[in-house]
Scaffold this motif. Structure first.
Motif, PDB file in Angstrom:
ATOM      1  N   ASN A   1      -4.081  -8.926  13.480  1.00 35.97           N
ATOM      2  CA  ASN A   1      -5.308  -8.181  13.187  1.00 35.97           C
ATOM      3  C   ASN A   1      -5.118  -6.697  13.482  1.00 35.97           C
ATOM      4  OD1 ASN A   1      -8.266  -8.074  12.616  1.00 35.97           O
ATOM      5  ND2 ASN A   1      -8.328  -7.443  14.759  1.00 35.97           N
ATOM      6  N   ALA A   2      -4.396  -6.365  14.578  1.00 41.60           N
ATOM      7  CA  ALA A   2      -4.141  -4.963  14.901  1.00 41.60           C
ATOM      8  C   ALA A   2      -3.285  -4.303  13.819  1.00 41.60           C
ATOM      9  CB  ALA A   2      -3.451  -4.866  16.267  1.00 41.60           C
ATOM     10  N   VAL A   3      -2.285  -5.018  13.296  1.00 37.21           N
ATOM     11  CA  VAL A   3      -1.455  -4.480  12.215  1.00 37.21           C
ATOM     12  C   VAL A   3      -2.304  -4.201  10.976  1.00 37.21           C
ATOM     13  CG1 VAL A   3       0.433  -5.020  10.624  1.00 37.21           C
ATOM     14  CG2 VAL A   3       0.654  -5.569  13.052  1.00 37.21           C
ATOM     15  N   ALA A   4      -3.139  -5.165  10.609  1.00 39.81           N
ATOM     16  CA  ALA A   4      -3.969  -4.995   9.413  1.00 39.81           C
ATOM     17  C   ALA A   4      -4.931  -3.827   9.568  1.00 39.81           C
ATOM     18  CB  ALA A   4      -4.733  -6.293   9.138  1.00 39.81           C
ATOM     19  N   GLN A   5      -5.492  -3.656  10.749  1.00 41.62           N
ATOM     20  CA  GLN A   5      -6.429  -2.547  10.952  1.00 41.62           C
ATOM     21  C   GLN A   5      -5.710  -1.208  10.971  1.00 41.62           C
ATOM     22  OE1 GLN A   5      -8.506  -3.558  14.563  1.00 41.62           O
ATOM     23  NE2 GLN A   5     -10.021  -4.827  13.496  1.00 41.62           N
ATOM     24  N   SER A   6      -4.535  -1.158  11.620  1.00 40.98           N
ATOM     25  CA  SER A   6      -3.827   0.127  11.700  1.00 40.98           C
ATOM     26  C   SER A   6      -3.328   0.593  10.330  1.00 40.98           C
ATOM     27  CB  SER A   6      -2.647   0.001  12.669  1.00 40.98           C
ATOM     28  OG  SER A   6      -1.692  -0.929  12.177  1.00 40.98           O
ATOM     29  N   LYS A   7      -2.984  -0.340   9.442  1.00 41.41           N
ATOM     30  CA  LYS A   7      -2.462   0.020   8.124  1.00 41.41           C
ATOM     31  C   LYS A   7      -3.517  -0.065   7.025  1.00 41.41           C
ATOM     32  CE  LYS A   7       1.689   0.969   9.399  1.00 41.41           C
ATOM     33  NZ  LYS A   7       2.195   2.362   9.288  1.00 41.41           N
ATOM     34  N   GLY A   8      -4.708  -0.448   7.363  1.00 40.21           N
ATOM     35  CA  GLY A   8      -5.772  -0.502   6.362  1.00 40.21           C
ATOM     36  C   GLY A   8      -5.598  -1.599   5.330  1.00 40.21           C
ATOM     37  N   TYR A   9      -5.010  -2.720   5.728  1.00 40.77           N
ATOM     38  CA  TYR A   9      -4.788  -3.810   4.773  1.00 40.77           C
ATOM     39  C   TYR A   9      -6.076  -4.553   4.444  1.00 40.77           C
ATOM     40  CZ  TYR A   9       0.183  -3.130   5.727  1.00 40.77           C
ATOM     41  OH  TYR A   9       1.446  -2.592   5.850  1.00 40.77           O
ATOM     42  N   TYR A  10      -7.107  -4.352   5.253  1.00 39.90           N
ATOM     43  CA  TYR A  10      -8.383  -5.002   4.964  1.00 39.90           C
ATOM     44  C   TYR A  10      -9.139  -4.296   3.839  1.00 39.90           C
ATOM     45  CZ  TYR A  10      -7.908  -7.768   9.233  1.00 39.90           C
ATOM     46  OH  TYR A  10      -7.491  -8.641  10.198  1.00 39.90           O
ATOM     47  N   ARG A  11      -8.748  -3.062   3.570  1.00 37.63           N
ATOM     48  CA  ARG A  11      -9.436  -2.286   2.530  1.00 37.63           C
ATOM     49  C   ARG A  11      -8.787  -2.552   1.171  1.00 37.63           C
ATOM     50  NH1 ARG A  11      -8.810   1.610   6.661  1.00 37.63           N
ATOM     51  NH2 ARG A  11      -7.091   2.559   5.503  1.00 37.63           N
ATOM     52  N   GLY A  12      -9.509  -3.165   0.302  1.00 38.37           N
ATOM     53  CA  GLY A  12      -8.995  -3.451  -1.023  1.00 38.37           C
ATOM     54  C   GLY A  12      -8.059  -4.652  -1.035  1.00 38.37           C
ATOM     55  N   THR A  13      -7.409  -4.820  -2.201  1.00 38.34           N
ATOM     56  CA  THR A  13      -6.521  -5.974  -2.390  1.00 38.34           C
ATOM     57  C   THR A  13      -5.081  -5.557  -2.646  1.00 38.34           C
ATOM     58  OG1 THR A  13      -7.049  -5.986  -4.752  1.00 38.34           O
ATOM     59  CG2 THR A  13      -8.380  -7.413  -3.309  1.00 38.34           C
ATOM     60  N   ASN A  14      -4.766  -4.280  -2.354  1.00 33.04           N
ATOM     61  CA  ASN A  14      -3.422  -3.798  -2.637  1.00 33.04           C
ATOM     62  C   ASN A  14      -2.365  -4.579  -1.852  1.00 33.04           C
ATOM     63  OD1 ASN A  14      -1.432  -1.906  -3.724  1.00 33.04           O
ATOM     64  ND2 ASN A  14      -1.349  -1.074  -1.635  1.00 33.04           N
ATOM     65  N   PHE A  15      -2.634  -4.833  -0.571  1.00 34.66           N
ATOM     66  CA  PHE A  15      -1.664  -5.567   0.248  1.00 34.66           C
ATOM     67  C   PHE A  15      -1.453  -6.979  -0.290  1.00 34.66           C
ATOM     68  CE2 PHE A  15      -0.988  -8.548   3.774  1.00 34.66           C
ATOM     69  CZ  PHE A  15       0.254  -8.111   4.213  1.00 34.66           C
ATOM     70  N   LEU A  16      -2.525  -7.649  -0.666  1.00 35.53           N
ATOM     71  CA  LEU A  16      -2.402  -9.017  -1.179  1.00 35.53           C
ATOM     72  C   LEU A  16      -1.646  -9.047  -2.498  1.00 35.53           C
ATOM     73  CD1 LEU A  16      -5.989 -10.349  -0.358  1.00 35.53           C
ATOM     74  CD2 LEU A  16      -3.863 -10.731   0.921  1.00 35.53           C
ATOM     75  N   VAL A  17      -1.851  -8.023  -3.311  1.00 35.55           N
ATOM     76  CA  VAL A  17      -1.120  -7.960  -4.582  1.00 35.55           C
ATOM     77  C   VAL A  17       0.362  -7.727  -4.328  1.00 35.55           C
ATOM     78  CG1 VAL A  17      -0.847  -6.633  -6.709  1.00 35.55           C
ATOM     79  CG2 VAL A  17      -3.133  -7.217  -5.899  1.00 35.55           C
ATOM     80  N   ARG A  18       0.685  -6.820  -3.418  1.00 38.85           N
ATOM     81  CA  ARG A  18       2.088  -6.542  -3.120  1.00 38.85           C
ATOM     82  C   ARG A  18       2.772  -7.754  -2.476  1.00 38.85           C
ATOM     83  NH1 ARG A  18       2.381  -0.956   0.097  1.00 38.85           N
ATOM     84  NH2 ARG A  18       4.630  -1.315  -0.225  1.00 38.85           N
ATOM     85  N   MET A  19       2.006  -8.538  -1.739  1.00 39.36           N
ATOM     86  CA  MET A  19       2.549  -9.771  -1.149  1.00 39.36           C
ATOM     87  C   MET A  19       2.544 -10.924  -2.145  1.00 39.36           C
ATOM     88  SD  MET A  19       3.646  -9.439   1.957  1.00 39.36           S
ATOM     89  CE  MET A  19       3.681 -11.148   2.457  1.00 39.36           C
ATOM     90  N   LYS A  20       1.965 -10.687  -3.341  1.00 36.84           N
ATOM     91  CA  LYS A  20       1.854 -11.699  -4.390  1.00 36.84           C
ATOM     92  C   LYS A  20       1.061 -12.919  -3.928  1.00 36.84           C
ATOM     93  CE  LYS A  20       5.934 -10.342  -7.031  1.00 36.84           C
ATOM     94  NZ  LYS A  20       7.152 -10.782  -7.725  1.00 36.84           N
TER      95      LYS A  20
END
Length: 731
Positions: free
Chosen positions: A117-136
């Protein structure tokens, strides 16, 4: 039929012995040749399985998503560097097992949901779906769809935890933290973010732990202070209530001497009285001894009287007066005034001396009386103080308990205050036991798929599946394939085997053909199967139809005929007769006609084209073959045939499902069992043999027909192969 029965009783077939196979391995042991044969029999399926799994592995390696793994190395010390010098040194005393547990705990913390959760918050992975798309995790087409926030958060956490891998070698304190992703740059980014988040999480946990410890100690200090104050007040109040005066610390006495002094005024008085009483007793004893000595002596013998100056002066005067008195008495009479005056003076001196001696005696007794009185007085005072002392002792014990409680509370308070000050100082210094050794770089090579590994796994899986298939087939379809199966599993004497040929009838007619040679060997084995040689009546049967028993009967008859024996082949298979086909004759006028009395036996016997061989066909098919075979007429026909021929061969019906062979087996000397290689299961053949045994058959042995070693995986060079054959050019 009596001659037949007597011959049957004399015929005893030898029992089959359990043999070793061609490889020298006893039955039931591990046999590589049998294993290879089983694999060879399933070669098509094995090749198909191996080809399928290898093809699947290759296709998967080509179409699978490429993943990249980036790794960051972290040094994990069990304790941070000391700054104040007051930090506890737990690392030096920790055992290897404790260190292993500590490092494993740190790895589990990295894998925790909190760090993700700390990683996701520090990198802003909760905002939008860009991270999920890049992770496929989701497709690009679905990125614009509205995904609920809580669902997206769970997807991000799951993707982070799934791609994370943490491990350490166990010999060092270096942990390898890696992250796998379809995006190489994202893999390095997340790996570094994980390391930084883990370090921040570690510092936060330490700060929270220190804060919690300070709050806890602050509460404990408050409670300890309240307990200390209460215990001190209780001790003081009880001392005032009981009026116990502690004189141990009076006048600034030293602590070393205070422990030996009395702790209260009453106790001090009692000690002093005890000391005074001891002195009084001593004085009384001395005075008493002196008085007893004085009382036993005459007054003028008392040393104190003799030492008195007055007594000494009076003694001198007495001596002078006695001298004067004696002088006057020597010259005068006793009533002379001078003599009387001298006597009176002498008596007065004695009175004075006695008075002085009496005074001295009283002066000696007076200290004795005073000592007795003082001793009694002190004893009375001690008796009065004893009750007060006992009461004060119980009160003193309670006061000591209260004071000890106060001392204990004071020690606890001092210890907590000292620890609180240490933690308060340490809380202001942030130390860390984690350090990044190498940061993660963008990987160039893919981590998955690994074609060679996939191929190796496919081969291993294929081998496992193939062996499972081979074993399952071997167990489920366990047929009689080799001579060893006949001897070891069926417990029958193996008399020989015959190969597969295109035209058995043609091969039988050739003296040196493979079939002829094979039945020559079978003929020899039959002759050696019992102590009485070749049986006179021999029934040939099999488990089921079309196993080659009719051909075997004909070939055996031809082989025996070549030795000059008179042989007759009798077709007793009234279900599917075949002897007439083997000898190219019609089935008209056969055994059934003879048994029912429609035909003479001589008319039914026909000569064959082979030397010394005749045959009797089955004739018209009767409606009740079993009754026909068990009739007395059938026994008579058998006896007549034995009278005319040396050996009678009966071509019987199969055993399973029919009673014909079982009935006839009880009437002949021996039974020859024909088994087609690879066709019948072990259980099926055993069932057929069990039926024959129940009917009283004497099975002389078995032969394998249509036996091709190469078909079952043994090869022509094996012990079962045929390597020597007839040269047909010389036919």
């Amino acid at each position: 039929m009596s001659s037949d029965m007597s011959a049957r009783e004399g015929f005893e077939p030898t029992r089959a012995k359990q043999s070793t196979d061609a490889g020298g391995v006893a039955p039931g042991g591990f046999n590589l040749r049998e294993l290879w044969a089983a694999v060879y029999r399933s070669r098509i399926a094995v090749i198909g399985i191996m080809a399928s799994v290898i093809a699947i592995a290759i296709i998967y390696s080509l179409v699978a998503t490429r993943y990249y793994r980036s790794t960051v190395t972290i040094e994990v010390r069990q304790e941070a560097e000391k700054v104040l010098g007051t930090e506890a040194d737990r690392e030096s005393g920790a055992s290897r097992g404790d260190s292993e547990k500590f490092l494993q705990t740190q790895l589990d913390i990295i894998r925790s949901r909190g760090v993700a959760n700390a990683v996701a918050q520090s990198k802003g992975y909760y905002r939008g779906t860009n991270f999920l798309v890049r992770m496929k995790t989701i497709d690009t087409d679905d990125a614009d769809d509205a995904i609920p926030q809580d669902v997206r958060r769970e997807q991000v956490i799951a993707a982070l935890q799934k791609g994370l891998k943490v491990e350490y070698s166990g010999n060092t304190r270096i942990a390898d933290l890696s992250f796998q992703s379809p995006d190489a740059a994202l893999a390095a980014e997340v790996a570094n973010a994980y390391a930084e988040a883990f370090i921040r999480n570690n510092l936060t946990r330490k700060f929270n732990s220190s804060s919690y410890a300070l709050d806890f100690l602050r509460d404990q200090l408050r409670e300890a202070q309240e307990r200390l104050q209460k215990s001190e007040r209780d001790a003081l109040a009880y001392g005032r209530q009981t009026r116990i005066i502690d004189v141990s610390n009076a006048a600034g006495g030293s602590s070393s001497g205070a422990s030996s002094q009395p702790q209260s005024l009453v106790t001090a008085q009692l000690v002093q009285l005890n000391q005074a009483y001891s002195t009084a007793v001593s004085d009384r004893i001395q005075a008493e001894q002196k008085w007893l000595q004085t009382a036993a002596l005459p007054s003028m013998n008392i040393p104190e009287v003799l030492a008195s100056p007055a007594i000494q002066q009076l003694l001198d005067q007495q001596a002078q007066l006695e001298a004067s008195y004696k002088q006057e008495l020597s010259t005068r009479r006793a009533d002379h005034p001078a003599v009387v005056r001298a006597a009176a003076q002498l008596a007065g001196i004695k009175v004075q001396m006695n008075a002085i001696a009496a005074n001295i005696r009283r002066s000696i007794k007076a200290p004795y009386d005073v000592a007795i009185a003082r001793q009694a007085e002190i004893a009375s005072a001690i008796e009065k103080l004893k009750n007060n002392t006992l009461t004060e002792q119980s009160q003193g014990i309670q006061l000591s308990i209260l004071r000890r409680e106060a001392d204990t509370n004071r020690q606890q308070y001092d210890s907590l205050l000292r620890r609180y000050n240490e933690l308060n100082a340490e809380a202001g210094v942030q130390t860390n036991n984690l350090n990044i050794v190498d940061r993660a770089d963008v990987p160039r090579a893919t981590a998955w798929p690994k074609p060679l590994l996939n191929l190796a796994l496919a081969i291993a899986i294929g081998l496992i599946l193939s062996m499972g298939y081979v074993i399952a087939r071997q167990q489920l379809f366990d047929g009689v394939r080799t001579p060893d199966d006949v001897t070891d599993r069926l417990r029958l004497s193996f008399l020989g085997s015959t190969p597969i040929v295109d035209d058995p009838k043609e091969e039988i007619a050739i003296p040196k053909s493979i079939i002829s040679e094979a039945f020559g060997s079978i003929r020899t084995s039959l002759a050696m199967a019992s102590n009485n040689g070749m049986p006179r009546t021999l029934m040939v049967t099999s488990t089921q139809a079309q196993e080659g028993k009719s051909s075997a009967t004909q070939a055996l008859a031809v082989s025996l005929g070549r030795l000059g024996r008179r042989i007759v082949v009798v077709d007793v298979d009234f279900r599917r007769p075949n002897v007439h086909r083997m000898f190219d004759a019609s089935n008209k006028d056969g055994l059934s006609n003879v048994v029912v009395g429609q035909l003479d036996l001589a008319q039914a016997i026909r000569p064959a084209s082979f030397e010394n061989v005749s045959f009797v066909t089955a004739g018209a098919l009767p409606p009740n073959p079993a009754e026909l075979l068990s009739s007395d007429r059938m026994k008579s026909v058998t006896a007549d045939l034995m009278a005319q021929f040396d050996i009678v061969l009966f071509d019987s019906a199969p055993v399973l499902g029919l009673a014909d062979a079982v009935i006839l087996a009880a009437e002949v000397e021996a039974t020859l069992f024909v088994i087609e290689a690879g066709r019948n299961s072990i259980r099926g053949v055993q069932a057929a043999l069990a039926r024959l045994d129940q009917g009283g058959a004497r099975i002389v042995g078995a032969i394998l027909t249509k036996f091709d070693p190469s078909k079952f995986g043994y090869g022509q060079g094996d012990a079962y192969g045929y390597n020597y054959s007839y040269d047909y050019s010389e036919k």
